[in-house]
Design a protein around this motif. Structure first.
Motif, PDB file in Angstrom:
ATOM      1  N   GLU A 130      25.855  46.855  34.163  1.00 44.46           N
ATOM      2  CA  GLU A 130      27.136  47.949  34.011  1.00 44.46           C
ATOM      3  C   GLU A 130      28.177  48.254  33.931  1.00 44.46           C
ATOM      4  N   ARG A 131      28.463  46.728  34.410  1.00 46.76           N
ATOM      5  CA  ARG A 131      30.345  46.059  35.045  1.00 46.76           C
ATOM      6  C   ARG A 131      30.234  44.986  33.665  1.00 46.76           C
ATOM      7  N   ARG A 132      28.849  44.903  32.170  1.00 50.69           N
ATOM      8  CA  ARG A 132      29.254  43.184  32.086  1.00 50.69           C
ATOM      9  C   ARG A 132      30.371  43.815  31.060  1.00 50.69           C
ATOM     10  N   GLU A 133      30.293  44.206  29.992  1.00 49.07           N
ATOM     11  CA  GLU A 133      30.813  44.553  29.223  1.00 49.07           C
ATOM     12  C   GLU A 133      33.190  44.740  29.898  1.00 49.07           C
ATOM     13  N   GLN A 134      33.063  45.681  30.797  1.00 49.91           N
ATOM     14  CA  GLN A 134      34.329  45.380  31.581  1.00 49.91           C
ATOM     15  C   GLN A 134      34.371  44.514  31.707  1.00 49.91           C
ATOM     16  N   TYR A 135      33.700  43.309  32.817  1.00 48.82           N
ATOM     17  CA  TYR A 135      34.547  41.764  32.938  1.00 48.82           C
ATOM     18  C   TYR A 135      34.107  41.057  32.088  1.00 48.82           C
ATOM     19  N   ASP A 136      33.413  40.977  30.786  1.00 51.82           N
ATOM     20  CA  ASP A 136      33.521  40.614  29.721  1.00 51.82           C
ATOM     21  C   ASP A 136      35.268  40.579  28.816  1.00 51.82           C
ATOM     22  N   GLU A 137      35.572  41.749  28.961  1.00 50.91           N
ATOM     23  CA  GLU A 137      37.125  42.057  28.467  1.00 50.91           C
ATOM     24  C   GLU A 137      37.897  41.195  29.109  1.00 50.91           C
ATOM     25  N   GLY A 138      37.615  41.543  30.995  1.00 47.01           N
ATOM     26  CA  GLY A 138      39.063  41.253  31.344  1.00 47.01           C
ATOM     27  C   GLY A 138      38.861  39.376  31.592  1.00 47.01           C
ATOM     28  N   PHE A 139      37.300  39.278  31.129  1.00 42.84           N
ATOM     29  CA  PHE A 139      37.802  37.497  30.705  1.00 42.84           C
ATOM     30  C   PHE A 139      38.489  37.075  29.697  1.00 42.84           C
ATOM     31  N   ALA A 140      38.097  37.608  29.047  1.00 48.29           N
ATOM     32  CA  ALA A 140      39.118  37.775  27.445  1.00 48.29           C
ATOM     33  C   ALA A 140      40.451  37.039  27.923  1.00 48.29           C
ATOM     34  N   PRO A 197      33.803  42.944  51.058  1.00 55.43           N
ATOM     35  CA  PRO A 197      32.128  42.839  50.082  1.00 55.43           C
ATOM     36  C   PRO A 197      33.264  43.087  48.673  1.00 55.43           C
ATOM     37  N   TYR A 198      33.910  44.035  48.533  1.00 60.55           N
ATOM     38  CA  TYR A 198      34.866  43.703  47.070  1.00 60.55           C
ATOM     39  C   TYR A 198      35.058  43.174  46.438  1.00 60.55           C
ATOM     40  N   TRP A 199      35.589  41.643  46.465  1.00 58.16           N
ATOM     41  CA  TRP A 199      35.457  40.172  45.936  1.00 58.16           C
ATOM     42  C   TRP A 199      34.164  39.821  45.565  1.00 58.16           C
ATOM     43  N   THR A 200      33.474  39.956  46.785  1.00 56.78           N
ATOM     44  CA  THR A 200      31.921  39.382  46.667  1.00 56.78           C
ATOM     45  C   THR A 200      31.221  40.216  45.341  1.00 56.78           C
ATOM     46  N   GLN A 201      31.273  41.290  45.666  1.00 60.00           N
ATOM     47  CA  GLN A 201      30.420  41.529  44.697  1.00 60.00           C
ATOM     48  C   GLN A 201      31.363  41.818  43.254  1.00 60.00           C
ATOM     49  N   LEU A 202      32.265  41.888  43.183  1.00 63.67           N
ATOM     50  CA  LEU A 202      32.841  40.987  41.871  1.00 63.67           C
ATOM     51  C   LEU A 202      32.520  40.034  41.334  1.00 63.67           C
ATOM     52  N   THR A 203      32.519  38.766  42.439  1.00 68.34           N
ATOM     53  CA  THR A 203      32.446  37.534  41.970  1.00 68.34           C
ATOM     54  C   THR A 203      31.232  37.862  40.965  1.00 68.34           C
ATOM     55  N   SER A 204      29.646  37.950  42.068  1.00 74.67           N
ATOM     56  CA  SER A 204      29.173  38.297  41.149  1.00 74.67           C
ATOM     57  C   SER A 204      28.471  38.820  39.583  1.00 74.67           C
ATOM     58  N   ASP A 205      29.310  39.949  39.467  1.00 76.49           N
ATOM     59  CA  ASP A 205      29.842  41.195  38.353  1.00 76.49           C
ATOM     60  C   ASP A 205      30.197  39.906  37.402  1.00 76.49           C
ATOM     61  N   VAL A 206      31.017  39.288  37.703  1.00 78.41           N
ATOM     62  CA  VAL A 206      32.241  38.945  36.530  1.00 78.41           C
ATOM     63  C   VAL A 206      30.892  37.261  35.926  1.00 78.41           C
ATOM     64  N   PHE A 207      30.547  37.054  37.021  1.00 78.15           N
ATOM     65  CA  PHE A 207      29.490  35.359  36.378  1.00 78.15           C
ATOM     66  C   PHE A 207      28.360  35.810  35.991  1.00 78.15           C
ATOM     67  N   GLY A 208      27.594  37.353  36.115  1.00 79.11           N
ATOM     68  CA  GLY A 208      26.434  37.872  35.557  1.00 79.11           C
ATOM     69  C   GLY A 208      25.553  37.164  36.697  1.00 79.11           C
ATOM     70  N   ALA A 209      25.206  36.709  38.021  1.00 81.53           N
ATOM     71  CA  ALA A 209      24.509  36.509  38.476  1.00 81.53           C
ATOM     72  C   ALA A 209      24.236  36.519  39.825  1.00 81.53           C
ATOM     73  N   GLN A 210      22.925  36.485  39.620  1.00 81.82           N
ATOM     74  CA  GLN A 210      22.231  36.456  41.341  1.00 81.82           C
ATOM     75  C   GLN A 210      22.839  35.704  42.355  1.00 81.82           C
ATOM     76  N   MET A 211      23.336  35.897  43.399  1.00 77.64           N
ATOM     77  CA  MET A 211      23.986  34.675  44.477  1.00 77.64           C
ATOM     78  C   MET A 211      23.318  35.121  46.258  1.00 77.64           C
ATOM     79  N   GLU A 212      22.779  33.937  46.485  1.00 79.49           N
ATOM     80  CA  GLU A 212      22.505  34.011  47.941  1.00 79.49           C
ATOM     81  C   GLU A 212      23.705  33.847  48.627  1.00 79.49           C
ATOM     82  N   VAL A 213      23.898  34.434  49.782  1.00 80.05           N
ATOM     83  CA  VAL A 213      25.322  34.634  50.593  1.00 80.05           C
ATOM     84  C   VAL A 213      24.399  33.608  51.638  1.00 80.05           C
ATOM     85  N   SER A 214      25.451  32.346  51.531  1.00 75.37           N
ATOM     86  CA  SER A 214      24.676  31.445  53.476  1.00 75.37           C
ATOM     87  C   SER A 214      25.431  32.278  54.081  1.00 75.37           C
ATOM     88  N   SER A 215      23.740  32.288  54.874  1.00 82.10           N
ATOM     89  CA  SER A 215      23.921  32.385  56.384  1.00 82.10           C
ATOM     90  C   SER A 215      24.612  31.493  57.034  1.00 82.10           C
TER      91      SER A 215
END
Length: 480
Positions: free
Chosen positions: A452-462, A395-413
């Motif tokens: 609310e995590r956008r700035e944090q992960y933008d800095e991490g990506f930089a 769950p952590y890695w899944t949420q992290l992926t959406s947060d970093v991409f800043g995009a809504q994602m469908e989890v494949s069923s």
């Protein structure tokens, strides 16, 4: 109609038995037993035998009407006319041609010419460069068949040496625009003596041969569909074949695949252009994903530790983590540097093993986000993203992926979307609707980014990009 799907993936044999009348489906999976620690080079006949053994268990003497096949892109084995082996199967992680490719990349004209014709990069992953590497090593290629694991499986099942443009698009030998073997590429690279499989449609079938029928415990003559690549079939399985649909798989490796109307070529040589069984794909792939996580778990926590035990140690509130370069297995997209190496940077005494493990997860996501930015610059923002793979077990890695991409994602069923895609292609070849309630009844779960995590992960990506630029092979003292 009863369909038997057989898949030889990177690590496992998989089967699906699907009854179109009752909607009942049954999936089995079993890890391959391979000799030695290097799964990048495998005994193709042993992989075939293990896949067939699982297929026999799955079929269990049932009256199968159609057999469909799935497997990996980018493998290579050389075979004699009777299919006896000259080489093992060199799968996508095999990097024996990395020095050769580094020399070829010094020629900008060649690099662009090759990319614009094939949609592939000058990189050790591609079978065309594995062939050149073998030739440089003294192998006589004349008269030998160049196959991948999937086309070998099909040949042994049917006696026909066929493939289709979708699987062939990952070889570096197919013209991206005509979907035919590229005679100009073959001639310029001196590979005219190599025999390539006949190109057939993704809906063509050949009858099951008697000896293969014995292995499966089935009657001979059952139609066998030409094999498809697991990446392209995942696009079909997740019903993501309309332009603007993107599938995003995070398994052993990572891949983003964008359905397009026509072949799409990057002005920065950062993305590839292949084919799914039903259309063009613009994509990017990384060699480091779940394999890096496995490495980190074993090195930091030991093989006896379960991933679920590590999950509570992870937190998005942690700051100033190390920076992980996920290139333990070289780089594919976006830089295509076979010789790039990975590791943890900015490591400090206070960092715990949980911090290092979390940094590995972040570095993998930043690498894939780097690819995503190249893809969207080329093709625009996708209208939907379908996420799948081992990432979903965390769950952590899944949420992290959406947060970093800043995009809504469908989890494949669909737990096994590539095998589902193979079944859908079987339905299509039989003239049936590829949609079926048993395959499509579950609504996808949506993961939304936390703004609310956008700035944090933008800095991490930089930070990630800074180290990425400073660790480029040949970039000076910082290169690794």
């Amino acid at each position: 109609m009863l369909i038997l799907a057989l898949e030889a993936s990177t690590t496992s044999a998989k089967t699906m038995l699907f009854d179109t009348e009752s909607g009942v489906l049954a999936v089995r999976s079993r890890r391959f037993e391979v000799d030695g620690p290097d799964s990048a080079v495998r005994d193709g006949d042993a992989i075939y035998t293990q896949m067939m053994a699982l297929g026999r268990e799955s079929a269990a003497g049932r009256a199968i009407d159609l057999i469909v096949l799935s497997g990996t892109w980018h493998g290579l084995t050389l075979r004699r006319a009777d299919l006896s082996p000259v080489t093992p199967v060199m799968e996508w992680p095999y990097t024996g041609a990395q020095d050769l490719c580094a020399r070829l990349r010094a020629d900008q004209e060649f690099m662009w010419w090759f990319y614009e014709r094939t949609g592939c990069m000058v990189n050790a992953i591609y079978p065309v460069f594995k062939l050149l590497h073998l030739a440089e090593g003294g192998h006589d290629l004349d008269g030998l068949l160049a196959l991948d694991q999937s086309s070998l499986n099909f040949a042994r099942l049917t006696g026909e040496v066929w493939t289709n443009p979708s699987l062939a698009s990952g070889t570096g030998l197919l013209n991206a625009h005509t979907a035919d073997w590229d005679a100009e590429v073959i001639a310029r690279l001196g590979l005219e003596g190599v025999r390539l499989p006949e190109l057939r449609s993704a809906t063509d079938t050949a009858p099951l041969a008697p000896d293969a029928a014995v292995l499966l415990g089935l009657r001979p003559g059952i139609p066998v569909l030409t094999p498809g690549p697991d990446g392209g079939l995942s696009q079909v399985g997740d019903l993501a074949t309309e332009p603007g649909d993107m599938t995003f798989s995070m398994g052993t490796s990572g891949a983003l695949r964008f359905s397009t109307l026509h072949p799409s070529l990057s002005p920065t040589l950062s993305t590839w252009s292949y084919r799914s069984p039903v259309g063009a794909l613009s994509g990017a792939a990384t060699s480091g994903c779940g394999n890096c996580v496995d490495w980190a778990k074993e090195r930091l926590f030991g093989s006896s530790t379960d991933y679920a035990e590590i999950e509570p140690l992870l937190s998005a509130d942690k700051r100033s983590l190390p920076v992980f370069m996920p290139f333990l297995f070289g780089e594919r997209s976006p830089g295509w540097q076979d010789q790039r190496r990975g590791g943890l940077l900015e490591l400090q005494p206070q960092h715990s093993r949980a911090d290092m493990y979390q940094a590995v997860l972040e570095g993998i996501v930043y690498s894939l986000y780097h690819c995503y930015k190249e893809l969207t610059a080329l093709n625009g923002t996708p209208r939907r993203i379908v996420l799948s793979g081992g990432v979903l077990s965390s769950p952590y890695w899944t949420q992290l992926t959406s947060d970093v991409f800043g995009a809504q994602m469908e989890v494949s069923s669909r737990q096994h979307s590539s095998v589902v895609g193979a079944v859908r292609m079987g339905l299509r070849s039989a003239g049936l609707d590829e949609r079926h309630p048993a395959l499509d009844d579950a609504a996808p779960r949506i993961v939304a980014p936390r703004l609310e995590r956008r700035e944090q992960y933008d800095e991490g990506f930089a930070r990630y990009l800074d180290h990425y630029s400073r660790t480029l092979p040949g970039a000076g003292e910082g290169a690794r």
